[in-house]
Design an enzyme around this catalytic site. Sequence first.
Site, short mmCIF file in Angstrom:
data_model
loop_
_atom_site.label_atom_id
_atom_site.label_comp_id
_atom_site.label_asym_id
_atom_site.label_seq_id
_atom_site.Cartn_x
_atom_site.Cartn_y
_atom_site.Cartn_z
N TYR A 179 100.27 -2.85 -25.33
CA TYR A 179 100.93 -2.81 -24.02
C TYR A 179 100.33 -3.89 -23.12
O TYR A 179 99.39 -4.58 -23.52
CB TYR A 179 100.82 -1.39 -23.45
CG TYR A 179 101.71 -0.46 -24.22
CD1 TYR A 179 103.02 -0.24 -23.83
CD2 TYR A 179 101.29 0.12 -25.42
CE1 TYR A 179 103.88 0.55 -24.58
CE2 TYR A 179 102.13 0.90 -26.18
CZ TYR A 179 103.43 1.12 -25.75
OH TYR A 179 104.28 1.88 -26.51
N ARG A 227 91.99 3.94 -22.25
CA ARG A 227 92.24 3.93 -23.69
C ARG A 227 92.28 2.48 -24.15
O ARG A 227 93.08 1.69 -23.64
CB ARG A 227 93.56 4.63 -24.00
CG ARG A 227 93.61 5.14 -25.42
CD ARG A 227 94.72 6.11 -25.66
NE ARG A 227 94.39 6.93 -26.82
CZ ARG A 227 95.28 7.40 -27.67
NH1 ARG A 227 96.56 7.18 -27.48
NH2 ARG A 227 94.90 8.13 -28.71
N GLY A 327 96.68 13.58 -31.44
CA GLY A 327 98.04 13.19 -31.07
C GLY A 327 99.01 14.10 -31.79
O GLY A 327 99.34 15.21 -31.35
N ARG A 328 99.42 13.67 -32.98
CA ARG A 328 100.42 14.42 -33.75
C ARG A 328 99.96 15.83 -34.14
O ARG A 328 100.78 16.76 -34.12
CB ARG A 328 100.83 13.59 -34.97
CG ARG A 328 101.56 12.30 -34.60
CD ARG A 328 101.59 11.33 -35.76
NE ARG A 328 100.26 10.91 -36.16
CZ ARG A 328 99.97 10.27 -37.27
NH1 ARG A 328 100.92 9.98 -38.12
NH2 ARG A 328 98.71 9.91 -37.54
N CYS A 351 99.45 19.00 -39.37
CA CYS A 351 100.29 17.80 -39.33
C CYS A 351 100.16 17.12 -40.69
O CYS A 351 99.06 16.93 -41.20
CB CYS A 351 99.78 16.86 -38.23
SG CYS A 351 100.47 15.20 -38.33
N CYS A 354 103.73 12.74 -41.72
CA CYS A 354 104.98 12.25 -42.31
C CYS A 354 105.68 11.28 -41.37
O CYS A 354 106.49 10.47 -41.79
CB CYS A 354 105.90 13.43 -42.62
SG CYS A 354 106.38 14.38 -41.15
N CYS A 358 108.36 12.72 -35.26
CA CYS A 358 107.81 12.06 -34.08
C CYS A 358 108.11 10.57 -34.03
O CYS A 358 108.12 10.00 -32.94
CB CYS A 358 106.31 12.34 -33.98
SG CYS A 358 105.39 11.92 -35.45
N LYS A 439 99.13 10.66 -51.29
CA LYS A 439 99.70 11.52 -50.26
C LYS A 439 98.70 12.63 -49.99
O LYS A 439 98.63 13.61 -50.70
CB LYS A 439 101.04 12.06 -50.74
CG LYS A 439 102.01 10.91 -51.02
CD LYS A 439 103.37 11.38 -51.37
CE LYS A 439 104.10 11.85 -50.14
NZ LYS A 439 105.45 12.34 -50.47
#
Length: 657
Positions: A179, A227, A327-328, A351, A354, A358, A439
């Site tokens: 950003y 951050r 986060g997720r 979580c 995947c 999201c 995975k």
Amino acid sequence: MTSNFPNLMSVCYIGNVELKNRIITAPLWTGFADRDGSVTPRTIAFYTEKARGGSGLITIEYSYVDQVGSKSAHGQLGIYDDECVPGFAILAQTIHDQGVKCAVQIAHAGAMKFLPIAPWLGPSDGFHDLSLMGPLPPLPITGMTREQIFEQINAFASAAERVKKAGFDMVDIHVAHGYLLTEFLSTHANKRDDEYGGSLENRMRFPIEVVSAVRQRVGADFPVTVRINGTDYAPDSPITIDEAIIFAKKLEEAGVDAIHVSGGTDIYLDKLATPTYLKHGFNVYLAETVKKKAGVKVPIIATGGITTPAFAEEILRDGRADFIALGRPALADPSWARKIEEGRPEDIIPCIRCNDGCLRRTIGFSRATSCAVNPRMGFETIRVIAPLKEKKRVAIIGGGPGGMEAARLAAIRGHDVTLYEKRRLGGALIEASWDTDLKRDIPNLIEYYQTQMKKLDVKIVRKEATVNSIAAGGFDAVIVANGAISIKLDIPGIDKLHVYEALDVTGGKDKDLGNTIVVVGGGVLACEIALSQAKKGKKVTITAPEGCYAGEYEIGGDNYPNRLALMEQLKENKVGINLCLLPKEITDHGIISTDKEGKEREFKADSIVVCRGFEPDKRLSNALKGKVKQVRPIGDCVQARFIYEAIHEGWVAANEI
Ligand SMILES: Cc1cc2nc3c(=O)[nH]c(=O)nc-3n(C[C@H](O)[C@H](O)[C@H](O)COP(=O)(O)O)c2cc1C
Ligand code: SF4
């Protein structure tokens, strides 16, 4: 009962604000705001649920600071003028009502926008390269004038003041992920020759001036956190960890109260929201390095791929960071912290990285955030567990994700539930996690569901369900979740012994494959099988029918960050990729395919793996119609799709019985 997690559940401070534990929910865009960036009932419902989950601190998603160019995504929150304050104040109040502290992240998009709205501002004129995302033209970046820099310093300071006015406990400034403020640090983006470009001292100037202006505006006692990126992973001239260390020191001098260290950008998104193909805690080393080498006294927050309490505790115990941010994982289970506090971490919905709900559906299809494994995320006031009107005997056929989710909710609601699964519980999840080096997350989901089945006393019948056995069972309702079957490839030689279907391989026959392998297909599973075998040292070639229109962009699926990681690893492991080829015949020594001009090409192989996709197995659900009172097919037996649909449809079906 928190004794297994003494560090995680210990009280700690950011500035003068006491947090009840060291679990922070990371800022994470939801897409729930109105068109003008205002807080909506959906925003409030989502964060209220999060607050009930008991984290020490909730950081509200990135909120844009002006109405010129700082907005990044649809449905993003904005805190650009005083009219925004009342909405944010309700948000702060509802979070505080649950005894949880809260912050707002303030941000300017710069060029990192998911909206086709100019201007794309940056440190210097240039182009925003989108070629990793797809066959997209680059976007023009307009270099900021010094006046625009001063305007933005003021915009950040005013936004921070509004955060304080609205009643939040602290403000977080977004200097990460590509950003605007990060881009000033990057030698790749920042080519300025004034006092804001060139040396690191100059490149740090704009973000440091923002921090100083914010500090001045909110006063000495209001905590300010930042951050940052430990690195952005840009292949050419990245932000380096050495520069991040110096930046962290400078931030402390400028008066910040904590530094949150992340990595990656929305372009190098696989390094930011790491898919299951990358190791857990992929970016924790960045926080650790800053903590150990910058010599700063303020707390350091680690983030990214921290999906289990045990791993989080280990990070804190080993002194790698002072806080961990989720986060997720906090989308998958907003009650992550509370379940630890209540001594039942095994109930945390994991979580699975995947990136389907999201990111795939948000970036790809312009939707708001949702979660594959948590059907209530974003539907907090809509998907409310229905009270039981009448206890029923419910049969669920298939112990995959959809079946187990349906069984879980039906049992929670008070029904008498019997689950039919002839194999061990897991269903398609077992195949989906056949190679746990590739995975890494699905085994956690299998374990979670197995635990829930046990805790909820779901009766498991380890036999194949037939029309007769179900009809004879006297059930009031039947949910069919028996999945999909492979689409057969009908070409000469398909029955030869060295030909395998994808599900044979994921079901255990991977050990039988020879040293030279051709994988037929370009979807996600085909690429995963190719990669898994290449990592074992095999010579692997993909021959895909896809690729005639957009080349390699057509293979590896449409889940951007996951595809990025998959393609990078396929290349690293030297998997040959041949596009636009139709399989014609399998011979004793390989496969013959035809290209788009109709020309034949032969690929030698010891083994051929065919991945042509899946089609729904409707046989049982069709046969049951009229034989039992209520039949409800869900998931892949309706249409072959993703874990997401299986779990969501399982939840909805179980709630309607
Ligand atoms: C859908 C989505 C939205 C995000 N929005 C933000 C954001 O607003 N601000 C931010 O700093 N990071 C944002 N991130 C990054 C996350 O905060 C987090 O750093 C990243 O997902 C890795 O952590 P995790 O593995 O715990 O999810 C977002 C990530 C996702 C997947
Ligand atoms: S959609 Fe997938 S990656 Fe995203 S939060 Fe849910 S489980 Fe995690």
